[in-house]
Design a protein around this motif. Structure first.
Motif, PDB file in Angstrom:
ATOM      1  N   ILE A 141       0.888  -1.021  -0.124  1.00 47.50           N
ATOM      2  CA  ILE A 141       0.084  -0.059   0.010  1.00 47.50           C
ATOM      3  C   ILE A 141       0.810   1.155   0.134  1.00 47.50           C
ATOM      4  CG2 ILE A 141      -1.877   1.023   1.221  1.00 47.50           C
ATOM      5  CD1 ILE A 141      -2.662  -1.225   2.693  1.00 47.50           C
ATOM      6  N   ALA A 142       0.475   2.026  -0.881  1.00 42.54           N
ATOM      7  CA  ALA A 142       1.336   3.572  -1.008  1.00 42.54           C
ATOM      8  C   ALA A 142       0.342   4.332   0.245  1.00 42.54           C
ATOM      9  CB  ALA A 142       1.193   4.116  -2.337  1.00 42.54           C
ATOM     10  N   VAL A 143       1.107   4.590   1.006  1.00 43.54           N
ATOM     11  CA  VAL A 143       0.187   5.762   2.116  1.00 43.54           C
ATOM     12  C   VAL A 143       0.694   7.236   1.999  1.00 43.54           C
ATOM     13  CG1 VAL A 143      -0.170   5.896   4.692  1.00 43.54           C
ATOM     14  CG2 VAL A 143       0.384   3.482   3.627  1.00 43.54           C
ATOM     15  N   GLY A 153      -0.757  -3.795  -4.602  1.00 37.75           N
ATOM     16  CA  GLY A 153      -0.736  -5.336  -5.043  1.00 37.75           C
ATOM     17  C   GLY A 153      -1.250  -5.873  -3.469  1.00 37.75           C
ATOM     18  N   THR A 154      -1.741  -7.179  -4.026  1.00 40.60           N
ATOM     19  CA  THR A 154      -2.128  -7.797  -2.932  1.00 40.60           C
ATOM     20  C   THR A 154      -2.078  -9.317  -3.450  1.00 40.60           C
ATOM     21  OG1 THR A 154      -4.097  -8.438  -1.537  1.00 40.60           O
ATOM     22  CG2 THR A 154      -4.772  -8.237  -3.857  1.00 40.60           C
ATOM     23  N   PHE A 207       0.782 -10.857  -5.400  1.00 42.21           N
ATOM     24  CA  PHE A 207       1.354 -11.971  -4.687  1.00 42.21           C
ATOM     25  C   PHE A 207       0.632 -13.091  -5.020  1.00 42.21           C
ATOM     26  CE2 PHE A 207       2.727  -8.362  -2.090  1.00 42.21           C
ATOM     27  CZ  PHE A 207       3.965  -8.547  -1.823  1.00 42.21           C
ATOM     28  N   SER A 208       1.655 -14.401  -5.233  1.00 45.65           N
ATOM     29  CA  SER A 208       0.814 -15.695  -5.353  1.00 45.65           C
ATOM     30  C   SER A 208       1.734 -16.407  -4.563  1.00 45.65           C
ATOM     31  CB  SER A 208       0.711 -16.127  -6.662  1.00 45.65           C
ATOM     32  OG  SER A 208       0.279 -17.361  -6.596  1.00 45.65           O
ATOM     33  N   PHE A 209       1.141 -17.442  -3.433  1.00 44.73           N
ATOM     34  CA  PHE A 209       1.945 -18.282  -2.722  1.00 44.73           C
ATOM     35  C   PHE A 209       1.226 -19.880  -3.147  1.00 44.73           C
ATOM     36  CE2 PHE A 209       2.661 -14.288  -0.692  1.00 44.73           C
ATOM     37  CZ  PHE A 209       3.972 -14.181  -0.611  1.00 44.73           C
ATOM     38  N   SER A 210       0.368 -20.094  -3.679  1.00 45.45           N
ATOM     39  CA  SER A 210      -0.171 -21.304  -3.936  1.00 45.45           C
ATOM     40  C   SER A 210       0.948 -22.049  -4.688  1.00 45.45           C
ATOM     41  CB  SER A 210      -1.483 -21.308  -5.085  1.00 45.45           C
ATOM     42  OG  SER A 210      -1.183 -20.787  -5.923  1.00 45.45           O
TER      43      SER A 210
END
Length: 315
Positions: A141-143, A153-154, A207-210
């Protein structure tokens, strides 16, 4: 102005009092780990009932420790989280607000984590990049300021904390899995196995962690088949942790460069991971901020300070 913070989003009951001039006056945390350990994960109904049992005594304790009879305002976690657990905290917060005649502020759980470093003696200045990593979220997150957030990104599947927990189960570790896996990883060689760094070299900041989790599952299955599992557990844990941390840090550095941000905040439960803290500090040229270890996991202090900042910003 002092603010009572209430956190009941999952399996920890957190309460704190934060004063806008004096800082954190008191905080207390009750963990339900022992209640859920036998089930291998959080049971929502048990969590809700334990929040009911513990919340009011903790509030009385914290107000006493802070030396006040009642707060000027109340902040509570409004979500995301377990609906029953959230209802316990929200219901009591609003009931006490009505009884005491004080304002009640709902706080987004992830904003609480994002603002947790504001509890420290040297809080980050805006703007900064936040890497929020927990059992339920992995976010960049850009704060730009309070309430001015840009999600860069998520995760597309598992959160990184969930990947840690699921890998811990594969390795036969107890609950909660993340800390147990990190402890085992300290005994292993993180270069023993070549595991994927999912999406690290793609332009997207998601992201992806699967895929990483699947690679570990296949590795564990092979090790069990050939009888090498016990001897390789620490190496598997270390290799997984290194792959996960490399992915998190790599994406965070990409995001900071792309957005021109010179400060990074690492927060959330996985923000307590020692390797993650070390790698961000060593590989980022700018300033890095973390909440203290006690305020990485769910806690009332982060909700109290978020509520206080919201209230002062509104006046």
């Amino acid at each position: 102005m002092n603010v009572l913070g209430i956190e009941t989003s999952c399996d920890e009951t957190g309460v704190a009092v934060y004063d806008t001039e004096l800082g954190l006056l008191a905080d207390a945390l009750h963990s339900q780990v022992d209640l859920h350990a036998m089930y291998g994960g959080v049971v929502p109904e048990i969590a809700s009932r334990d929040h009911i049992r513990c919340l009011l005594p903790l509030i009385e304790q914290v107000l006493g420790d802070a030396g006040i009879d009642r707060p000027d305002a109340i902040a509570y976690t409004a979500g995301p989280g377990l609906i029953g657990a959230l209802m316990v905290g929200g219901g009591l917060a609003n009931g006490l607000g009505l009884a005491w005649g004080c304002p009640v502020v709902p706080v987004h759980h992830m904003e609480g984590h994002l603002l947790a470093p504001m509890l420290e003696d040297e809080p980050p200045a805006y703007p900064f990049l936040a890497l929020l990593v927990s059992g339920g979220h992995t976010m960049l997150i850009a704060v730009r300021g309070l309430g001015d957030y840009d999600l860069l990104g998520t995760t597309l599947d598992d959160a990184v904390g969930e990947a840690f927990d699921k890998t811990a189960i594969l390795l036969g570790l107890g609950y909660p899995g993340g800390p147990a896996l990190a402890a085992l990883a300290e005994e292993g060689d993180d270069a023993a196995f070549k595991l994927p760094r999912p999406m690290l070299h793609r332009p997207s900041l998601d992201f992806s962690f699967s895929g990483l989790k699947t690679a570990v599952m296949l590795l564990v299955s092979k090790a069990r088949d050939d009888g090498s599992f016990i001897g390789q557990r620490a190496d598997i844990a270390a290799s997984f942790q290194r792959a996960a941390v490399d992915t998190l840090v790599g994406k965070a550095l990409q995001a900071a460069k792309r957005e021109g941000l010179e400060r990074i905040v690492v927060a959330g439960g996985v923000g307590a991971n020692k390797l993650l803290r070390k790698e961000v500090a060593e590989r980022f040229d700018g300033q890095v901020y973390y909440p203290r270890m006690a305020f990485c996991t769910d806690n009332g202090a982060m909700i109290a300070v978020a509520g206080a900042l919201r209230l002062t910003d509104a006046h």
